[in-house]
Design a protein around this motif. Structure first.
Motif, PDB file in Angstrom:
ATOM      1  N   THR B  43     -40.854  27.919  44.141  1.00 57.19           N
ATOM      2  CA  THR B  43     -40.876  28.523  45.295  1.00 57.19           C
ATOM      3  C   THR B  43     -41.232  27.827  46.377  1.00 57.19           C
ATOM      4  O   THR B  43     -40.803  27.806  47.618  1.00 57.19           O
ATOM      5  CB  THR B  43     -41.701  29.778  44.960  1.00 57.19           C
ATOM      6  OG1 THR B  43     -41.308  30.713  44.057  1.00 57.19           O
ATOM      7  CG2 THR B  43     -41.994  30.772  46.195  1.00 57.19           C
ATOM      8  N   ASP B 158     -34.649  33.246  45.645  1.00 56.22           N
ATOM      9  CA  ASP B 158     -35.894  33.060  45.014  1.00 56.22           C
ATOM     10  C   ASP B 158     -35.993  34.017  43.819  1.00 56.22           C
ATOM     11  O   ASP B 158     -36.165  35.162  43.892  1.00 56.22           O
ATOM     12  CB  ASP B 158     -37.303  33.110  45.693  1.00 56.22           C
ATOM     13  CG  ASP B 158     -38.496  32.720  45.130  1.00 56.22           C
ATOM     14  OD1 ASP B 158     -38.281  32.384  43.718  1.00 56.22           O
ATOM     15  OD2 ASP B 158     -39.450  32.804  45.709  1.00 56.22           O
ATOM     16  N   GLU B 159     -35.598  33.689  42.609  1.00 55.28           N
ATOM     17  CA  GLU B 159     -35.687  34.692  41.346  1.00 55.28           C
ATOM     18  C   GLU B 159     -35.049  36.062  41.741  1.00 55.28           C
ATOM     19  O   GLU B 159     -35.737  37.058  41.603  1.00 55.28           O
ATOM     20  CB  GLU B 159     -37.106  34.785  40.971  1.00 55.28           C
ATOM     21  CG  GLU B 159     -37.960  33.206  40.900  1.00 55.28           C
ATOM     22  CD  GLU B 159     -38.783  33.384  39.574  1.00 55.28           C
ATOM     23  OE1 GLU B 159     -38.447  34.193  38.628  1.00 55.28           O
ATOM     24  OE2 GLU B 159     -39.357  32.282  39.373  1.00 55.28           O
TER      25      GLU B 159
HETATM   26 MG   LIG Z   1     -41.943  31.454  42.433  1.00 52.73          MG
END
Ligand SMILES: [Mg+2]
Ligand SMILES: Nc1ncnc2c1ncn2[C@@H]1O[C@H](COP(=O)(O)OP(=O)(O)OP(=O)(O)O)[C@@H](O)[C@H]1O
Lengths: 282, 357
Positions: B43, B158-159
């Motif tokens: 991240t 992000d995810e």
């Molecule tokens: Mg992360």
């Protein structure tokens, strides 16, 4: 049930009984100066006297003027301060705590503090003004300034309240939409106007509402600073009621005026919640 | 020219360094996945590319231009967040409009783009709804739509699937894949889910502790892992790892004696300690007495449908074998298993690096 009895007794003695008694008084002629004259029933005449009195209408108008001035400035400055103290900057924690102090002081003391500042000839405020070459301002001695002087003291005391509530709401907003807006390139103002403000609105409405009820009842600061003067330029409703009851000793008229203000405030609250509900369903 | 380039990029929070000088090239139109365990700095890396975090050291370029000091809005990127990051009080349409606002397009173009995105993502009926009135999958699609309408040069994810349930995750994963095929935009995608990485990526970047362990196509990282970390992180169930020693052309460990696969002949000094890596699918049943077979007791069998997983014990090592489910042995049975020599990996036990090249 039996356990509720003490609480109900206290409630009755401190709230319900005085209200009923005031209601009873508002229909009687009762002159404190003549305690042995019987309090005869006079029908609506006390109410009539209140509603047709220029003094009462003047007090009502001044109450609302003061309310509008203080609330609008408290809202703008309070939200501004909240935006500032919630920034992750050094010293903001301390600033936040210091800014809360005015709110914790009793209004009478606030009045006294500002009395020192405003005092004609001796007040600090005019002393400072003379340093920057300005003429002294007749803060509490001129009908043009007195209401503003009171407004300033009230704003000083209660802006922190708006700030605190707004800051709490701000810190509970999730940060990701702000990051999304940063990447997208929305300006700070657009983000405030279209992302922050709409999310703060319910909180701001409640804060302003609480302040409005308080502003309607404002008494202590004015009593200390001007006692409603000069003339009747700062005579708000609660001072009017006080004057009827304890200066002119017309308890019946004072009681009737209290009820009229009670009704006004109840109507305002009802309208407010109506419009709030309309907002939510819309 | 690369779409994104990282050169010795470092991220420090105060005195703590969390990303240690990574180098990465993302080509134009490529789908690159940053994969690694929790806390490895995926991240953080993505947020540096977005401009939400400052680069502490090194150089970050987008489309050949150094962007270390460039504001997020001027990098030509759009980001999709794990928790969607939609504006809660705005409708789907308003969410997209607000994202388009800084571009200063005329009303017709704004509407055209929203309609186009809504068409691609199936948001047509939802445009008037607020995020609270949408399901998780729909919110995720709105978040993608909001990124899409801006027609960025680079998408950052992000995810994006981690808040969805397993079934929806598969479905939205497919949609992201299709979207990339259709738009051909460069994508940098963060996940800790290797299935997502394997299915979506043109190129996987395996990270650990703020370092890049390997960069390669899904096939490369699966079949030719650089080191033991990549080998055991990629693939499920994990690769079996058995410490052994090279003695006289054989790999010996307790309960194990294998010929050195021909690929390694002449490369291994006598007496070298190695770690043998073999995936569960590389272990297959053999006739009793077959050459180089290990005999082991089955502790547990797990039935998966077509396949079954056998938990077996060789010496003091627990291994997992994946075999056809038909005719699988029962717990407590003895089985003979052979190691497929073509898929044996050897690693240096000290450095963890592969000995395969
Ligand atoms: Mg992360
Ligand atoms: N603001 C911060 N201050 C200090 N350390 C941080 C900060 N943000 C992240 N870190 C640290 O940096 C490291 C990498 O964090 P990062 O969020 O990039 O991990 P990740 O790979 O995305 O993990 P996950 O899969 O759990 O999301 C972690 O050890 C984390 O504790």
């Amino acid at each position: 049930m039996i356990f509720l009895l003490p609480a109900m007794l206290v409630l009755f003695l401190t709230t319900i009984y005085p209200m009923l008694y005031a209601g009873y008084l508002s229909f009687r002629s009762y002159d404190l100066a003549k305690p042995f004259v019987p309090r005869v029933f006079v029908g609506w005449s006390n109410y009539q006297q209140v509603l047709t009195s220029g003094d009462f209408l003047n007090a009502l108008s001044i109450t609302f003027q003061l309310m509008v001035i203080t609330l609008s400035i408290q809202l703008v400055v309070g939200v501004g301060l909240a935006l500032l103290v919630t920034q992750r900057l050094p010293g903001m924690g301390i600033a936040r705590t210091l800014l809360l102090i005015p709110m914790m002081i009793s209004p009478v003391i606030v009045g006294l503090v500002w009395l020192f500042l405003y005092f004609p000839e001796l007040g600090y405020l005019n002393y400072f003004l003379s340093f920057v070459g300005l003429d002294p301002i007749p803060w509490i001695t001129s009908p043009n300034w007195a209401l503003w002087a009171i407004a300033i003291a009230d704003i000083w005391q209660w802006t922190p309240f708006i700030m605190m509530g707004t800051a709490a709401a701000l810190t509970s907003l999730s940060p990701e939409p702000y990051e999304a807006a940063r990447i997208d390139g929305n300006t700070r103002w657009q983000v405030f106007r279209h992302v922050t403000l709409p999310q703060l609105k319910p909180v701001l409405v409640s804060l302003v509402f609480l302040r409005a009820i308080d502003a309607f009842k404002i008494y202590d600061i004015i009593f200390v600073l001007t006692k409603g003067g000069p003339g009747d330029s700062t005579e708000v409703l609660s001072l009017y009621i006080y004057r009827q009851s304890f200066t002119f000793w017309q308890m019946g008229v004072g009681a009737a005026a209290s009820f009229v203000s009670l009704i006004i405030i109840v109507v305002l609250i009802t309208l407010f919640f109506k419009s709030l509900n309309r907002d939510q369903t819309a | 020219m690369s779409a994104i380039t990282l050169r010795s990029v470092v991220k420090r929070y105060g005195s703590v360094e969390v990303v240690h000088g990574i180098d990465l090239d993302v080509e134009e139109g490529e789908f690159v996945v940053l994969l690694g365990p929790s806390g490895c700095g995926k991240t953080t890396t993505l947020r540096m590319v977005a401009g939400l975090e400052d680069v502490s050291d090194g150089e970050l370029s987008i489309a050949g231009r150094r962007v270390n000091e460039v504001a997020p809005k001027d990098r030509g990127v759009a980001m999709v967040f794990q928790n969607y990051a939609l504006y809660p009080h705005m409708s789907v349409r308003q969410n997209m409009e607000f994202a388009l606002r800084p571009l200063g397009l005329d009303a017709a173009e704004v509407d055209r783009r929203i309609q186009e995105a809504a068409g691609i993502l199936g948001l047509g009926e939802l445009l008037a709804r607020k995020p609270a009135q949408l399901s998780g999958g729909q919110r995720q699609r709105v978040a993608m739509g909001r990124a899409m309408v801006r027609t960025p040069d680079v998408f950052l994810f992000d995810e994006p699937l981690s808040n969805l349930d397993a079934k929806l995750r598969t479905q939205v994963r497919l949609e992201i894949g299709k979207l990339h095929n259709r738009l051909g935009t460069t994508v940098l995608y963060v996940t800790h889910d290797q299935v997502e990485a394997m299915t979506l990526a043109d190129k996987i970047v395996v990270m650990q502790n703020g370092h890049i362990e390997q960069v390669g196509t899904p096939e490369q990282v699966y079949a030719h892992p650089n080191n033991m970390f990549v080998a055991s992180f990629i693939g499920s169930p994990s690769m079996n790892m058995i410490p052994a020693r090279h003695e006289g052309g054989r790999l010996r460990a307790e309960g194990l004696d294998l010929a050195v696969p021909s690929r390694f002949e002449g490369k291994l000094p006598e007496g070298q300690d190695v770690v043998i890596g073999i995936r569960p699918t590389g272990l297959q049943r053999a006739e009793p007495g077959a050459a180089d077979a290990v005999v082991a007791r089955v502790e547990v069998t797990e039935f998966l449908g077509n396949e079954a997983l056998l938990d077996i014990r060789v010496g003091d090592h627990e291994l997992i074998a994946e075999i056809p489910a038909a005719g699988r042995p029962a717990p407590g049975d003895e089985v003979s298993l052979t190691f497929d020599p073509s898929v044996i990996h050897l690693f240096d036990p000290q450095t963890g690096a592969t000995l395969s090249r």
